[in-house]
Design a protein around this motif. Structure first.
Motif, PDB file in Angstrom:
ATOM      1  N   ILE A  33       3.120  -3.959   3.525  1.00 37.72           N
ATOM      2  CA  ILE A  33       4.297  -3.145   3.216  1.00 37.72           C
ATOM      3  C   ILE A  33       3.874  -1.796   2.640  1.00 37.72           C
ATOM      4  N   ALA A  34       4.265  -0.729   3.311  1.00 37.15           N
ATOM      5  CA  ALA A  34       4.015   0.623   2.787  1.00 37.15           C
ATOM      6  C   ALA A  34       5.155   0.967   1.841  1.00 37.15           C
ATOM      7  N   VAL A  35       4.844   1.261   0.575  1.00 36.65           N
ATOM      8  CA  VAL A  35       5.931   1.556  -0.373  1.00 36.65           C
ATOM      9  C   VAL A  35       6.665   2.849  -0.005  1.00 36.65           C
ATOM     10  N   THR A  49      10.703   1.182  -6.842  1.00 34.77           N
ATOM     11  CA  THR A  49      10.884   0.019  -7.718  1.00 34.77           C
ATOM     12  C   THR A  49      11.918  -0.935  -7.103  1.00 34.77           C
ATOM     13  N   THR A  50      13.049  -0.385  -6.707  1.00 34.23           N
ATOM     14  CA  THR A  50      14.108  -1.198  -6.099  1.00 34.23           C
ATOM     15  C   THR A  50      13.609  -1.868  -4.818  1.00 34.23           C
ATOM     16  N   PHE A  51      12.823  -1.140  -4.056  1.00 32.93           N
ATOM     17  CA  PHE A  51      12.255  -1.638  -2.795  1.00 32.93           C
ATOM     18  C   PHE A  51      11.289  -2.801  -3.049  1.00 32.93           C
ATOM     19  N   VAL A  52      10.450  -2.652  -4.068  1.00 34.67           N
ATOM     20  CA  VAL A  52       9.474  -3.707  -4.388  1.00 34.67           C
ATOM     21  C   VAL A  52      10.214  -4.968  -4.882  1.00 34.67           C
ATOM     22  N   VAL A  53      11.256  -4.777  -5.691  1.00 36.41           N
ATOM     23  CA  VAL A  53      12.068  -5.923  -6.139  1.00 36.41           C
ATOM     24  C   VAL A  53      12.586  -6.692  -4.923  1.00 36.41           C
ATOM     25  N   GLN A  54      13.110  -5.940  -3.968  1.00 36.35           N
ATOM     26  CA  GLN A  54      13.678  -6.536  -2.758  1.00 36.35           C
ATOM     27  C   GLN A  54      12.609  -7.293  -1.949  1.00 36.35           C
ATOM     28  N   TYR A  70       0.850  -1.194   0.000  1.00 40.02           N
ATOM     29  CA  TYR A  70       0.000   0.000   0.000  1.00 40.02           C
ATOM     30  C   TYR A  70       0.886   1.244   0.000  1.00 40.02           C
ATOM     31  N   GLY A  71       0.268   2.424  -0.160  1.00 34.99           N
ATOM     32  CA  GLY A  71       1.046   3.650  -0.282  1.00 34.99           C
ATOM     33  C   GLY A  71       1.679   4.089   1.020  1.00 34.99           C
ATOM     34  N   GLY A  72       0.851   4.112   2.074  1.00 29.21           N
ATOM     35  CA  GLY A  72       1.339   4.579   3.370  1.00 29.21           C
ATOM     36  C   GLY A  72       1.271   6.090   3.490  1.00 29.21           C
ATOM     37  N   ILE A 109       3.649  10.659  -3.247  1.00 32.77           N
ATOM     38  CA  ILE A 109       5.076  10.510  -3.559  1.00 32.77           C
ATOM     39  C   ILE A 109       5.379  10.075  -4.989  1.00 32.77           C
ATOM     40  N   TRP A 110       4.390   9.474  -5.677  1.00 33.96           N
ATOM     41  CA  TRP A 110       4.639   8.929  -7.024  1.00 33.96           C
ATOM     42  C   TRP A 110       4.867  10.022  -8.061  1.00 33.96           C
ATOM     43  N   PHE A 111       4.572  11.294  -7.733  1.00 30.74           N
ATOM     44  CA  PHE A 111       4.719  12.344  -8.737  1.00 30.74           C
ATOM     45  C   PHE A 111       6.125  12.916  -8.853  1.00 30.74           C
ATOM     46  N   ASP A 112       7.097  12.250  -8.265  1.00 30.41           N
ATOM     47  CA  ASP A 112       8.504  12.502  -8.572  1.00 30.41           C
ATOM     48  C   ASP A 112       9.034  11.154  -9.050  1.00 30.41           C
ATOM     49  N   VAL A 113       9.435  11.075 -10.302  1.00 34.67           N
ATOM     50  CA  VAL A 113       9.844   9.778 -10.874  1.00 34.67           C
ATOM     51  C   VAL A 113      11.005   9.180 -10.088  1.00 34.67           C
ATOM     52  N   ARG A 114      11.848  10.028  -9.509  1.00 34.55           N
ATOM     53  CA  ARG A 114      12.988   9.487  -8.744  1.00 34.55           C
ATOM     54  C   ARG A 114      12.511   8.743  -7.497  1.00 34.55           C
ATOM     55  N   ASN A 115      11.400   9.194  -6.910  1.00 36.76           N
ATOM     56  CA  ASN A 115      10.805   8.428  -5.801  1.00 36.76           C
ATOM     57  C   ASN A 115      10.364   7.052  -6.297  1.00 36.76           C
ATOM     58  N   TRP A 116       9.747   7.052  -7.470  1.00 30.90           N
ATOM     59  CA  TRP A 116       9.233   5.784  -8.014  1.00 30.90           C
ATOM     60  C   TRP A 116      10.375   4.825  -8.345  1.00 30.90           C
TER      61      TRP A 116
END
Ligand code: ZN
Length: 303
Positions: free
Chosen positions: A105-107, A141-146, A81-83, A130-137
């Motif tokens: 898990i809160a992204v 992405t790396t976090f979700v992979v993990q 979820y977003g958190g 937070i998704w409106f800064d691509v660098r956050n996304w």
């Protein structure tokens, strides 16, 4: 006492089994917003089952879990979820799932708190968009992979590979956004929308951002807010204001009417995707497609 211990042991055993052996060999993952659903699908591909609770046009601030949702959540191996209180009315449900040993898990946990925008309007004290800064996304992405790799180590290489490819696409997206925006003169980079979803966007890409409602759509804009913002629009010669797909149109129409009543004109520049993506299966139904659509819509209407 013995009986309680036995029940506890049985419960622990059952939940351990559930974690280790998902029903059809694939992890069952439940996600909240369409942005998170898209990201988890990009990385998990056909190695996981993903069920998104919220569809296109759904406002996460107001979303309440149905009985069907609770059943889906209870069967999940992982919940993303977003958190930061994005899903303000689901907090209790997530806590209940935690108590049932379902990993939630809160992204937003992927991000350093120091990089977040503060907000007194949310119980988290941070702006959750937070998704409106691509660098956050990218970090998410790396976090979700993990997190997926921890839950399903046998597919870790697959998740890693998908994550790598997706990160390249996000880097290209960030560069493309900057190129499109560079065509808009700096003094025209003012974004007026229905609610304050675009503060991260503004900070990352150099826009002054004003939302008619507070950060959450749960707070309605007052008459005075509308008048103040109408004066701001006239003062700054803002050409267009924007509707959002997950917020009722009337809030922005009221603002347009207020500007018009002062003998000035402001256009409605289009509908932006803020807290939900477009329909599944369309270009705007993906995070990348949504972002390009938003930026093109904003730049075309304001230039
Ligand atoms: Zn929002």
């Amino acid at each position: 006492m013995k009986k309680i211990v036995l029940i506890l042991l049985t419960f622990t055993f059952l939940s351990a089994c559930k974690d280790a052996t998902p029903s059809n060999g694939k992890l069952n993952i439940v996600t909240t917003t369409t942005m998170i659903t898209d990201l988890v699908n990009q990385i998990g591909g056909d190695k996981i089952n993903v069920e998104g609770l919220m569809g296109s046009g759904v406002d996460p601030h107001l979303y309440k879990a149905s009985e069907g949702d609770v059943t889906k959540l209870a069967k999940a191996n992982l919940i993303f979820y977003g958190g930061l209180h994005l899903e303000g009315k689901l907090v209790d449900v997530f806590e209940k799932m935690e108590r049932q040993n379902i990993k939630t898990i809160a992204v937003s946990d992927a991000l350093d708190k120091k990089t977040l925008i503060s907000s007194a309007l949310f119980a988290s004290n941070y702006d959750p968009h937070i998704w409106f800064d691509v660098r956050n996304w990218e970090r998410i992405t790396t976090f979700v992979v993990q997190k997926l790799s921890e839950a399903s180590p046998e597919n870790a290489a697959f998740f890693e590979e998908n994550g790598k490819k997706y990160l390249e696409k996000l880097k290209a997206l960030d560069a493309e956004i900057r190129t499109i925006i560079s065509k808009l003169p700096e003094e025209k980079r003012i974004l007026v929308t229905a609610h304050d979803a675009f503060n991260y966007f503004g900070k990352a890409y150099g826009f002054e951002v004003v939302g008619l409602q507070g950060l959450s759509t749960a707070t309605e804009a007052g008459v005075q807010d509308v008048q103040n913002l109408a004066n701001f629009i006239i003062d700054k010669k803002v050409k267009a204001i924007f509707v959002e797909s997950s917020v009722p149109r009337r809030t922005i129409e009221a603002l347009q009417a207020a500007v018009n009543s002062k003998q000035h004109q402001v256009e409605i520049g289009g509908t932006l995707y803020s807290d939900a993506l477009g329909n599944a299966g369309t270009v705007e139904g993906t995070y990348i497609g949504m972002f390009k659509y938003n930026v093109n819509t904003i730049v075309n209407a304001l230039k």
